[in-house]
Design a protein around this motif. Structure first.
Motif, PDB file in Angstrom:
ATOM      1  N   LYS A  25       0.839  -1.197   0.000  1.00 14.44           N
ATOM      2  CA  LYS A  25       0.000   0.000   0.000  1.00 14.44           C
ATOM      3  C   LYS A  25       0.874   1.247   0.000  1.00 14.44           C
ATOM      4  CE  LYS A  25      -3.765  -2.176   2.531  1.00 14.44           C
ATOM      5  NZ  LYS A  25      -4.032  -2.524   3.931  1.00 14.44           N
ATOM      6  N   ARG A  27       3.908   1.477  -1.146  1.00 15.15           N
ATOM      7  CA  ARG A  27       4.538   1.570  -2.466  1.00 15.15           C
ATOM      8  C   ARG A  27       3.561   2.166  -3.490  1.00 15.15           C
ATOM      9  NH1 ARG A  27       5.940  -3.407  -6.318  1.00 15.15           N
ATOM     10  NH2 ARG A  27       3.679  -3.269  -6.372  1.00 15.15           N
ATOM     11  N   ASP A  28       2.314   1.721  -3.433  1.00 14.20           N
ATOM     12  CA  ASP A  28       1.304   2.250  -4.348  1.00 14.20           C
ATOM     13  C   ASP A  28       1.113   3.759  -4.152  1.00 14.20           C
ATOM     14  OD1 ASP A  28       0.996  -0.263  -5.373  1.00 14.20           O
ATOM     15  OD2 ASP A  28      -0.860  -0.693  -4.282  1.00 14.20           O
TER      16      ASP A  28
END
Length: 101
Positions: A25, A27-28
């Motif tokens: 999450k 990284r997103d």
């Protein structure tokens, strides 16, 4: 004894999966896996993954028996972290320059 690496209980695995999912999450949202390591659960977890990886890497060069003590589970965790672009080696580069100012 094998210490913390010998036994990976279910609670550990569930906790690892939860943190891994939080890392995805992150990284997103941020476009990288460079979680600040201070004051967050995810940050502490990320630090501990790096520490384990360093221990793992230094053990790789030793005798086969010792390396065999590393579980497949741990190896696959490192593999998964690697696949999502997690950086196991930090502290070289920008962070070091900041300290010298």
């Amino acid at each position: 004894g094998k210490g913390a690496f010998g036994k990976l209980c279910t609670r550990n695995t569930n906790e690892w999966e939860k943190q891994f999912s939080d890392l995805l999450k992150y990284r997103d949202a941020h476009g990288n896996c460079n979680v600040p390591t201070k004051n967050t659960t995810l940050g502490r977890w990320v630090s501990s993954q790096r520490k384990k990886y360093r221990q793992f890497s230094s053990d790789e060069g030793r005798d086969e028996d010792h390396v065999f003590g590393w579980s497949k589970e741990l190896r696959s965790r490192f593999q998964r972290l690697n696949e999502i672009g997690f950086n196991f080696h930090v502290g070289k580069g920008k962070a070091q320059q900041k300290k010298s100012n």
